[in-house]
Design an enzyme around this catalytic site. Structure first.
Site, PDB file in Angstrom:
ATOM      1  N   ASP A  95      -0.535  -5.029   3.171  1.00  0.00           N
ATOM      2  CA  ASP A  95      -1.001  -3.822   3.850  1.00  0.00           C
ATOM      3  C   ASP A  95      -0.334  -3.827   5.213  1.00  0.00           C
ATOM      4  O   ASP A  95      -0.697  -4.632   6.070  1.00  0.00           O
ATOM      5  CB  ASP A  95      -2.528  -3.814   3.979  1.00  0.00           C
ATOM      6  N   GLU A 146       0.827  -1.219   0.000  1.00  0.00           N
ATOM      7  CA  GLU A 146       0.000   0.000   0.000  1.00  0.00           C
ATOM      8  C   GLU A 146       0.848   1.250   0.000  1.00  0.00           C
ATOM      9  O   GLU A 146       0.531   2.235  -0.670  1.00  0.00           O
ATOM     10  CB  GLU A 146      -0.926   0.015   1.221  1.00  0.00           C
ATOM     11  N   ASP A 168      -5.782  -4.512   0.857  1.00  0.00           N
ATOM     12  CA  ASP A 168      -6.728  -4.617   1.974  1.00  0.00           C
ATOM     13  C   ASP A 168      -7.236  -6.048   2.142  1.00  0.00           C
ATOM     14  O   ASP A 168      -7.497  -6.499   3.252  1.00  0.00           O
ATOM     15  CB  ASP A 168      -7.952  -3.719   1.726  1.00  0.00           C
ATOM     16  N   ILE A 173      -0.360  -1.795   7.823  1.00  0.00           N
ATOM     17  CA  ILE A 173      -1.312  -1.511   8.896  1.00  0.00           C
ATOM     18  C   ILE A 173      -2.661  -1.252   8.249  1.00  0.00           C
ATOM     19  O   ILE A 173      -2.933  -0.161   7.751  1.00  0.00           O
ATOM     20  CB  ILE A 173      -0.870  -0.307   9.758  1.00  0.00           C
ATOM     21  N   ASP A 174      -3.495  -2.299   8.217  1.00  0.00           N
ATOM     22  CA  ASP A 174      -4.852  -2.152   7.675  1.00  0.00           C
ATOM     23  C   ASP A 174      -5.738  -1.702   8.840  1.00  0.00           C
ATOM     24  O   ASP A 174      -5.737  -2.325   9.894  1.00  0.00           O
ATOM     25  CB  ASP A 174      -5.324  -3.474   7.092  1.00  0.00           C
ATOM     26  N   THR A 220      -5.800   1.900   9.338  1.00  0.00           N
ATOM     27  CA  THR A 220      -4.874   2.983   9.736  1.00  0.00           C
ATOM     28  C   THR A 220      -5.541   4.021  10.626  1.00  0.00           C
ATOM     29  O   THR A 220      -4.944   4.499  11.601  1.00  0.00           O
ATOM     30  CB  THR A 220      -4.296   3.669   8.482  1.00  0.00           C
TER      31      THR A 220
END
Ligand code: LIP
Length: 276
Positions: free
Chosen positions: A92, A76, A225, A94-95, A97
């Protein structure tokens, strides 16, 4: 010619993804405890990225490169890098955020491995790991294998009707997209048991696999994601439906008992709202 330190066997890839995700999760927790601030904004003022997002992805990308230097990468925050092995790591860091920024525990490190290009409509899923750093929960699966949460097998639910179906969804970062999504939700909320909006697609997909929700749909989520979570959900027995309305793709992950009825309802509502 570089030699991979880790084989391309799905279980070996899942083990590597879990090892890296655990290290990344520890870094995310550490940075959260030290204090998190917005480093930049992307599609809108609400679409934020933190320094931790970037640092965690750098760590993941470095570890993958050390172990599997010939694989492609699609993240990402740092974008794409081609490879020669045919495998692509879709990440990702840190999905969820916004949850992470606010100190909510509902965020995840999501590491998926696919064969082919990082396009959900074209890739062949291979392995996925989703870790919730704040709780330590580890979801993992290899395509066609068993999905687990902390080593325990997962299985989707089996609601008998939409009226008994608990549905998770999410919203994009632009006001126009959010208006469209809210209008679809307004038509859906009276037809289902209830709605949940947790804020992390990767965990929403895993929740379908765990049966803690019966379905998750969202319009406009990105490959990073849902790459790993979709592999966990499918291995746990979820059915997946995806379609395009206008220039944007929607995804639905659901218990087989209601997937067709829910897909029909969401697609009809999206067509009505978007006038397609
Ligand atoms: C988020 C997704 C979530 C969606 C948010 C955002 P991020 O990803 O996990 O499902 O509703 O708009 O896209 O931006 O936290 O990586």
């Amino acid at each position: 010619m570089s030699n991979a330190a880790v084989s391309a066997a799905p279980d070996a890839l899942a083990d590597l993804a879990e090892t890296i995700a655990r290290e990344a999760a520890a870094l995310a927790v550490q940075r959260r405890a030290e204090g998190v601030e917005v480093a930049d904004r992307k599609s809108s003022i609400a679409d934020v990225v933190t320094a931790a997002d970037r640092e965690v992805e750098e760590l993941i990308r470095r570890r993958i490169g050390e172990a599997r230097p010939d694989d492609a990468f699609f993240g990402e925050e740092s974008g794409a890098a081609t490879g020669t092995s045919g495998l692509t790591w879709v990440v990702d860091p840190i999905d969820g955020t916004v949850n992470y920024l606010y100190g909510s525990p509902v965020y995840a490190v999501s590491i998926g491995v696919v064969r082919g290009v990082p396009d959900p409509s074209m890739w062949e899923p291979v392995a996925g790991v989703v870790i919730a750093p704040a709780t330590g929960q580890v979801y993992r699966a290899v395509a066609g294998g068993v999905a687990t949460l902390d080593g325990r097998p997962l299985s989707v639910s089996a609601p008998e009707s939409l009226a008994e179906t608990l549905v998770a969804t999410g919203f994009g970062y632009t006001a126009e997209r959010r208006w469209e999504q809210a209008a679809v939700l307004a038509g859906l909320v009276t037809e289902v048991r209830d709605v949940r909006r947790a804020g992390a697609a990767a965990l929403d997909c895993c929740a379908v696999g765990a049966g803690t929700v019966d379905a998750y749909y969202e319009r406009g989520i990105n490959p990073w994601d849902m790459a790993a979570g979709s592999i966990v959900a499918a291995a746990a027995g979820a059915d997946v439906r995806t379609w395009e309305v206008g220039d944007t793709r929607s995804f639905l992950f659901a218990a087989p008992s209601i997937v067709e009825d829910l897909a029909t309802l969401v697609r009809t509502l999206e067509d009505d709202v978007l006038g397609s």
